[in-house]
Design a protein around this motif. Structure first.
Motif, PDB file in Angstrom:
ATOM      1  N   VAL A 110      63.709  17.319 -77.624  1.00  0.00           N
ATOM      2  CA  VAL A 110      64.362  16.635 -78.749  1.00  0.00           C
ATOM      3  C   VAL A 110      63.416  15.576 -79.303  1.00  0.00           C
ATOM      4  O   VAL A 110      62.419  15.216 -78.683  1.00  0.00           O
ATOM      5  N   ASP A 111      63.782  15.044 -80.459  1.00  0.00           N
ATOM      6  CA  ASP A 111      62.999  13.999 -81.099  1.00  0.00           C
ATOM      7  C   ASP A 111      62.945  12.754 -80.210  1.00  0.00           C
ATOM      8  O   ASP A 111      63.912  12.423 -79.520  1.00  0.00           O
TER       9      ASP A 111
ATOM     10  N   ASP B 226      63.138   9.617 -80.707  1.00  0.00           N
ATOM     11  CA  ASP B 226      64.149   8.582 -80.934  1.00  0.00           C
ATOM     12  C   ASP B 226      65.511   8.937 -80.362  1.00  0.00           C
ATOM     13  O   ASP B 226      66.382   8.069 -80.253  1.00  0.00           O
ATOM     14  N   GLN B 227      65.702  10.175 -79.978  1.00  0.00           N
ATOM     15  CA  GLN B 227      66.981  10.580 -79.394  1.00  0.00           C
ATOM     16  C   GLN B 227      67.069  10.241 -77.900  1.00  0.00           C
ATOM     17  O   GLN B 227      68.141  10.322 -77.320  1.00  0.00           O
TER      18      GLN B 227
END
Length: 104
Positions: A20-21, A23-24
């Motif tokens: 996942v990204d 920032d997640q």
């Protein structure tokens, strides 16, 4: 942490494998990932040194090799090892900014 890294057989090290990204991830997970990466990143120069030793060994073999096909194989192996070293340096330098986040 194994969920965030996968072993690259060609390079001989774990590489980030983030599903996942960035920032997640929670700040705590980000810190753990960065800490693990710093440990891995710190091992890259040692891995490069190992590969350089292999290259030196193959170059020594090459200097005594009279069989042309075998010389070609040695040259190819040396080129592949040099390519791996180049990729390792790219990982070492490109991800230095990630490692700097640990200290902020």
């Amino acid at each position: 942490m194994k969920d965030h890294f996968s072993f690259d057989h060609r390079l001989g090290i774990l590489l980030p494998d983030l599903p996942v990204d960035w920032d997640q991830f929670s700040k705590e997970t980000q810190a753990e990932i960065l800490f693990q990466w710093e440990q891995i990143r710190g091992s890259i120069p040692d891995r490069i040194s190992e590969l350089e030793n292999e290259i030196n060994h193959k170059q020594a073999q090459l200097s005594d090799e009279g069989d042309f096909p075998h010389s070609c194989r040695l040259n190819s192996e040396i080129a592949e090892l040099a390519s791996i070293i180049n990729d390792l340096w790219l990982w070492y330098r490109a991800n230095q900014t990630l490692s700097e986040r640990i200290h902020q």
